[in-house]
Design a protein around this motif. Structure first.
Motif, PDB file in Angstrom:
ATOM      1  N   ALA A 196       8.746  -3.773  28.938  1.00 20.71           N
ATOM      2  CA  ALA A 196       7.484  -3.027  28.957  1.00 20.71           C
ATOM      3  C   ALA A 196       7.553  -1.746  28.133  1.00 20.71           C
ATOM      4  CB  ALA A 196       7.090  -2.720  30.397  1.00 20.71           C
TER       5      ALA A 196
ATOM      6  N   TYR B 162      10.114  -0.445  34.022  1.00 21.16           N
ATOM      7  CA  TYR B 162       9.605  -0.585  32.654  1.00 21.16           C
ATOM      8  C   TYR B 162      10.610  -1.280  31.734  1.00 21.16           C
ATOM      9  CZ  TYR B 162       5.355   2.112  33.475  1.00 21.16           C
ATOM     10  OH  TYR B 162       4.125   2.528  33.911  1.00 21.16           O
TER      11      TYR B 162
ATOM     12  N   PHE C   7       7.067  -7.777  31.693  1.00 18.35           N
ATOM     13  CA  PHE C   7       5.857  -7.999  32.492  1.00 18.35           C
ATOM     14  C   PHE C   7       5.060  -9.135  31.856  1.00 18.35           C
ATOM     15  CE2 PHE C   7       5.066  -4.664  35.690  1.00 18.35           C
ATOM     16  CZ  PHE C   7       6.209  -3.896  35.496  1.00 18.35           C
TER      17      PHE C   7
ATOM     18  N   ARG D 229       1.788  -9.750  32.007  1.00 16.75           N
ATOM     19  CA  ARG D 229       0.566  -9.298  31.328  1.00 16.75           C
ATOM     20  C   ARG D 229       0.879  -8.499  30.079  1.00 16.75           C
ATOM     21  NH1 ARG D 229       0.787  -5.554  35.609  1.00 16.75           N
ATOM     22  NH2 ARG D 229      -0.308  -6.912  37.073  1.00 16.75           N
ATOM     23  N   ASP D 230       1.950  -7.707  30.112  1.00 15.66           N
ATOM     24  CA  ASP D 230       2.293  -6.889  28.950  1.00 15.66           C
ATOM     25  C   ASP D 230       2.763  -7.725  27.768  1.00 15.66           C
ATOM     26  OD1 ASP D 230       2.301  -5.158  31.230  1.00 15.66           O
ATOM     27  OD2 ASP D 230       3.451  -3.682  30.103  1.00 15.66           O
TER      28      ASP D 230
ATOM     29  N   MET E 249      -4.142  -5.363  35.931  1.00 14.18           N
ATOM     30  CA  MET E 249      -3.593  -4.292  35.093  1.00 14.18           C
ATOM     31  C   MET E 249      -3.593  -2.962  35.851  1.00 14.18           C
ATOM     32  SD  MET E 249      -5.222  -2.829  31.598  1.00 14.18           S
ATOM     33  CE  MET E 249      -4.473  -1.471  30.709  1.00 14.18           C
TER      34      MET E 249
ATOM     35  N   ASP F 272      -2.635  -1.641  38.733  1.00 11.96           N
ATOM     36  CA  ASP F 272      -1.809  -2.154  39.821  1.00 11.96           C
ATOM     37  C   ASP F 272      -1.480  -1.089  40.865  1.00 11.96           C
ATOM     38  OD1 ASP F 272      -0.171  -0.747  38.142  1.00 11.96           O
ATOM     39  OD2 ASP F 272       1.263  -2.349  37.790  1.00 11.96           O
TER      40      ASP F 272
ATOM     41  N   TYR G 275      -4.214   8.093  33.622  1.00 15.77           N
ATOM     42  CA  TYR G 275      -3.663   6.784  33.980  1.00 15.77           C
ATOM     43  C   TYR G 275      -4.772   5.758  34.261  1.00 15.77           C
ATOM     44  CZ  TYR G 275       0.189   3.854  35.827  1.00 15.77           C
ATOM     45  OH  TYR G 275       1.121   2.859  36.067  1.00 15.77           O
ATOM     46  N   HIS G 276      -4.793   5.149  35.459  1.00 10.60           N
ATOM     47  CA  HIS G 276      -5.826   4.148  35.713  1.00 10.60           C
ATOM     48  C   HIS G 276      -7.185   4.775  35.990  1.00 10.60           C
ATOM     49  CE1 HIS G 276      -2.237   1.737  37.482  1.00 10.60           C
ATOM     50  NE2 HIS G 276      -2.425   1.375  36.217  1.00 10.60           N
TER      51      HIS G 276
ATOM     52  N   TRP H  93      -6.179   3.689  27.185  1.00  8.98           N
ATOM     53  CA  TRP H  93      -5.049   2.770  27.000  1.00  8.98           C
ATOM     54  C   TRP H  93      -5.153   2.060  25.653  1.00  8.98           C
ATOM     55  CZ3 TRP H  93      -1.416   1.240  31.051  1.00  8.98           C
ATOM     56  CH2 TRP H  93      -1.530   2.025  32.193  1.00  8.98           C
TER      57      TRP H  93
ATOM     58  N   GLU I  55       1.975   5.013  26.394  1.00 10.09           N
ATOM     59  CA  GLU I  55       1.368   4.007  27.269  1.00 10.09           C
ATOM     60  C   GLU I  55      -0.124   4.301  27.452  1.00 10.09           C
ATOM     61  OE1 GLU I  55       2.892   4.504  31.189  1.00 10.09           O
ATOM     62  OE2 GLU I  55       2.262   2.522  31.902  1.00 10.09           O
TER      63      GLU I  55
ATOM     64  N   GLN J 124       5.883   2.370  24.414  1.00 12.92           N
ATOM     65  CA  GLN J 124       5.371   1.347  25.334  1.00 12.92           C
ATOM     66  C   GLN J 124       5.056   0.101  24.505  1.00 12.92           C
ATOM     67  OE1 GLN J 124       4.891   1.791  28.686  1.00 12.92           O
ATOM     68  NE2 GLN J 124       3.824  -0.121  29.113  1.00 12.92           N
TER      69      GLN J 124
ATOM     70  N   TRP K 124       3.369  -2.741  24.912  1.00 11.45           N
ATOM     71  CA  TRP K 124       2.034  -3.339  24.697  1.00 11.45           C
ATOM     72  C   TRP K 124       1.096  -2.411  23.930  1.00 11.45           C
ATOM     73  CZ3 TRP K 124      -0.873  -4.723  29.897  1.00 11.45           C
ATOM     74  CH2 TRP K 124      -1.057  -3.582  30.678  1.00 11.45           C
TER      75      TRP K 124
END
Ligand code: GLC
Length: 630
Positions: free
Chosen positions: A168, A180, A184, A186-187, A324, A326, A510-511, A516, A554, A572, A574
């Protein structure tokens, strides 16, 4: 070279050490999967045609106990004996192997690869002429891309000398990588697409096959095993010493039992199916998806997602943080991201499942579900200015089968930010983040909206309107760095209550409203599908200006994505792969077009027919067409 593999051990209590050595996944049936007889291994050795064929030994201990059953023990010991000769050992004297801090082997760039990069140069130069609007020198542009490729290759994780995924994040200065350093699921998707589009498919094939073997490894959380068919969130190649200077590599999956918050990776299996389809489309090698074990894997994921529950909606009911995002962010229930991936995975499965007597019922179920999901989402998740006005004036507490306000949404949920934010024009709109009884989450979630466009979950008009909205709200959703994960951020009391006062998910971080860069490739795909590549080019150019200088973070923080995220990882993968994939998609429109889906009138027809049974609509292709134009 590749070992045959076996999963062994009593997973019920022991912290899940799977030893991958000798395997074949022969039985498609859930119960038949366990054959506690060593002949399976012997058989495998004799018919050693395909190194990936795997037998997974299932734990037969009926309930939580420390004692391995005698059968398990017997099989384990047989397998150990048989596999000892095949253990993948590391010869540390090989000077071509670089061992980074986390112990993974990273293959040095080879001569062939340099040659391939040179081939790329022409394409890169061609591209530079097209989008050289932001003052970046073409040489710089090429350097950035070359660095991205170098970093992507350095993040490759190998298992028994074969590439199996990308970790990751790969920041050499990070002393606490947490998880990390894992691959992952998804990544890995943007990494996989970057490699596939460059003509390097081995890593993707390996990834698909190894994760398939990890699929139903029984991990437990408090004596409870998650459903069969679940794909891990991530896996790690652990290196354990044998004798002398020899090492054994062990693939160790995480199904959420180690993850922060113990979140279930619902999206992993969906991504796996989507990637499997992409592998076929880009390489033209459809034999992988036709294999019995791969077909079984698809069906297990589909069955798990399609299993009956208590739900009243066709959408998938999940816990918070199952994708994503999470961590706790108030997206439990029926979040759009999961629904759009679910829809895409079902559309992929429908294309890939070999139709025969044993699969036809599943295919029928998939078709019905696809129709129902698209109808439900198109009708009930869609908002534009007029729809919001309608909700604002909703009557509530309607007790009847044909209530207008079916979910009993109280008009007060239409918050002031939304009334200000939604553009006047009906050419702009979006799908809301979540829908439940008396609850409509009006936040804009980017991944879900983009995948609704890519998979044609939305109507053609809705899909166009989503891109119009992103264009219209460019500063809010793209700002200094594409793209916001969701908009707006939760603040004050909402942040306290909904995130549980999460210090990582503070407002605009972040989320919770962070930006991103990995979302760039999916934005590019959506733009290309809707014939708007110029929008994607603009976003790519913006990212290109900063990503390398900022060391490929990231995520970014603040309302307009100005700062590198407070706790953002650097290098990062992805982020790097998302950038490369976006560029490759723009350069290869044909490949891009093989990755998205157009409207499927047959599905709509099923939907209209089902509705007509309840006397609500007439059943015809014309009716289906009018349905898509809502
Ligand atoms: C974070 C992200 C998740 C990602 C993981 C590895 O947990 O929320 O989406 O897969 O990091 O990069």
């Amino acid at each position: 070279m590749m070992n045959a593999i076996a999963f062994l051990g009593n997973s019920t209590m022991r912290p899940s050490k799977c030893i991958l050595r000798a395997f074949s996944r022969l039985s498609p049936s859930r119960d038949a999967a366990f054959q506690p007889h060593p002949s399976r291994f012997i058989n495998h050795n004799i018919n050693n045609q395909d190194p990936y064929r795997i037998t997974k030994l299932r734990n037969v201990v009926p309930f939580c106990t420390n004692k391995p059953s005698s059968v398990t023990t017997q099989v384990a010991s047989e397998a150990r004996n048989l596999s000892a000769s095949k253990t993948c050992t590391k010869d540390t004297t090989l000077d071509q192997v670089i061992i980074p801090k986390n112990g993974f082997n990273v293959k040095p760039l080879t001569v062939e690869r340099l040659e391939e990069d040179e081939k790329d140069e022409e394409v890169v130069n061609g591209d530079v002429r097209n989008i050289d609007k932001d003052g970046l020198e073409s040489v710089r542009r090429k350097e950035i891309e070359e660095e991205a490729w170098r970093l992507l290759r350095q993040s490759v994780v190998t298992y028994c000398d074969s590439p199996v995924g990308t970790m990751a994040a790969n920041d050499p200065t990070d002393a606490t990588p947490l998880n990390y350093d894992q691959v992952f699921v998804r990544d890995f998707v943007p990494s996989a697409l970057a490699f596939l589009m460059k003509g390097e498919s081995e890593i993707v094939r390996n990834f698909l096959l190894y994760t398939l073997q990890l699929q139903s490894w029984e991990k437990t959380v408090d004596c409870y095993s998650p459903g069969q068919g679940l794909m891990p969130a991530s896996f790690k190649v652990r290196i354990s010493p044998l004798e002398e200077d020899k090492f054994e590599e062990v693939l160790d999956p995480d199904f959420g039992e180690s993850a922060i918050g113990r979140v279930a990776p619902v999206d992993s299996g969906l991504w796996w199916i989507i990637l499997l389809r992409a592998y076929g489309k880009i390489t033209g090698d459809y034999s992988l998806q036709e294999r019995v074990d791969v077909q079984t894997g698809i069906k297990m994921i589909a069955n798990l997602c399609l299993a009956d529950g208590f739900d009243m909606f066709p959408t998938l009911l999940v816990t918070d943080g199952s994708c994503m995002i999470d961590r706790r962010m108030g997206i439990h229930g029926h979040p759009l991201e999961i629904q759009a991936l679910f829809y895409s995975a079902l559309r992929s499965s429908r294309e890939m499942i070999t139709i025969n007597d044993s699969s036809k019922n599943l295919v029928r179920t998939i078709n019905n579900r696809l129709s129902a999901i698209s109808f439900h989402i198109r009708e009930n998740y869609w908002v534009d200015k007029c729809k919001i006005n309608e909700i604002y004036r909703y009557k509530t507490e309607e007790y009847s089968t044909d209530a207008t306000n079916k979910f009993n949404i109280y008009p007060d949920q239409v918050s002031p930010w939304l009334m200000d934010w939604i553009p006047e024009s009906r050419r702009c709109g979006f799908l809301v983040g979540n829908l439940q009884p008396a609850h409509m989450d009006f936040r804009f979630f980017t991944l879900g909206n983009l995948w609704s466009v890519i998979s044609s979950l939305g109507t053609p008009r809705q899909n166009q309107a989503i891109l119009n909205l992103i264009e219209e709200k460019w500063d809010d959703l793209i700002g200094h760095m594409p793209l916001k994960i969701c908009f707006p951020a939760l603040e004050s009391a909402e942040w306290h209550i909904i995130t549980g006062s999460d210090p990582k998910n503070t407002p605009w971080s972040y989320h919770n409203g962070g930006s991103w860069p990995t979302l760039l490739w999916q934005f590019t795909l959506a733009c290309m599908k809707m014939g708007r590549p110029e929008l994607a080019e603009k976003a790519v150019a913006l990212a290109e200006k900063r990503l390398q200088a900022d060391r490929w973070p990231e995520y970014y923080d603040t309302r307009y994505g100005k700062f590198i995220g407070k706790k953002s990882r650097l290098y990062q993968t992805w982020t790097i792969a998302g950038f490369l994939t976006a560029k490759q998609l723009l350069q290869n429109p044909e490949m891009a077009s093989s990755l998205f889906w157009e409207e499927d009138l047959e599905l709509l027809e099923t939907c209209v027919c089902v509705l007509s049974k309840s006397g609500r609509k007439s059943c015809s292709r014309a009716a289906a067409k009018s349905q898509i134009l809502i």
